[in-house]
Design a protein around this motif. Structure first.
Motif: not given
Length: 305
Positions: A199-203, A208-214, A218-220
């Motif tokens: 899941l990529l999110t921006g604010g 830009l945050n990257v989350f692993e959906t498992k 926060l991955n990155r």
């Protein structure tokens, strides 16, 4: 895929005010845009020209969403009204009046006949896309629900809100199961990766945050822009994605390692937008569109090398 070349194909002018929403249609030649004008515009991308005013509106439009099954366009206005238009027959099919504050995002399912609408009132409404009757409505946040993302298998929905939080819901029953609080300002864009693993999110914090959906950890974290990120769009076929920002730049990133491939900005010598870029969408494997406060729609050609 070592690099990507980007060239502007068309500059589409005609809007008299900032443009907030852009959406593709059933063919690569069909594009819809809307904003702080009095109408939703349809463009013909075969010739790069204005085609028609699809629908006159009484207030600003922040959301457009195309429903391929019925060749319908859902239009969300600042007034809270959602209008459903048959784009082939040029006919209003339904007017959905539930929210009293602006509509920010609209998302349809492929796997069930339902449409989700988010609003400044902090709630979400769910509509039947057969008869366009209200099925449910529920609270998500005390503040604006700015964006919606639906994963590939359509069992998880992510909502991004002005309170800087991302809330995850089960799509089958619309029950919340997790909350993410990794941004320091309002969530302004989010999307799931095509494989459903991220899941990529921006604010408004330009992160830009990257989350692993498992586990949605926060991955990155990437400081991707100087100001708010208003759009995140994955390429239809290749492992890359674009981001668009209030800082007037479009960036293209590798989805494999999140390295920057291209910075499309005035500073880099591109003839591009001169004000905030408010949205972005891929049209096909080689073309994407961007819209801006500068009242312009830009169509870009790309070539992977």
């Amino acid at each position: 895929m070592n690099r990507i070349e980007v060239n502007k194909k068309y500059t589409l002018s005609g809007h008299q005010n900032p443009i907030f929403a852009v959406e593709t249609g059933s063919t690569p030649s069909m594009l819809f845009t809307a904003g702080n004008d009095k109408g939703v515009v349809e463009w013909d991308l075969d010739v790069g020209k204005f085609k028609r005013i699809l629908l006159p509106v009484k207030s600003s439009v922040y959301a457009l969403h195309y429903l391929p099954a019925g060749k319908l366009l859902a239009i969300g206005e600042r007034s809270g009204l959602v209008t459903i238009v048959d784009v082939e027959k040029h006919l209003v099919v339904a007017r959905l009046q539930h929210h009293e504050k602006p509509i920010f995002r609209i998302q349809a399912f492929r796997t069930k006949p339902e449409l989700i609408v988010s609003s400044e009132d902090g709630t979400v409404s769910v509509w039947d896309t057969v008869n366009f009757k209200l099925l449910y409505h529920f609270n998500v946040s005390a503040e604006t629900v700015r964006c919606i993302a639906l994963n590939r298998t359509e069992d998880t929905i992510a909502f991004g809100a002005k309170d800087s939080k991302i809330r995850l819901f089960h799509a089958r029953d619309y029950l919340q199961f997790q909350e993410i609080n990794e941004h320091s300002a309002a969530i302004t864009a989010l999307t799931f990766s095509p494989d459903g693993n991220f899941l990529l999110t921006g604010g408004r914090d330009a992160q830009l945050n990257v989350f692993e959906t498992k586990d949605f950890l926060l991955n990155r974290n990437i400081t991707a822009h100087m100001f708010s990120i208003y759009g995140i769009a994955y390429h239809p076929s290749f492992p890359l994605f674009t981001t668009a920002s209030r800082d007037k730049s479009i960036k293209i990133w590798r989805a494999t390692d999140y390295s920057l491939m291209k910075n499309i900005s005035l500073e880099k010598g591109y003839e591009t937008h001169r004000l905030s870029i408010n949205n972005i969408t891929w049209i096909n494997d080689h073309t994407f569109a961007s819209v801006s406060d500068d009242k312009m729609v830009l169509i870009w050609n790309t070539e992977l090398i």
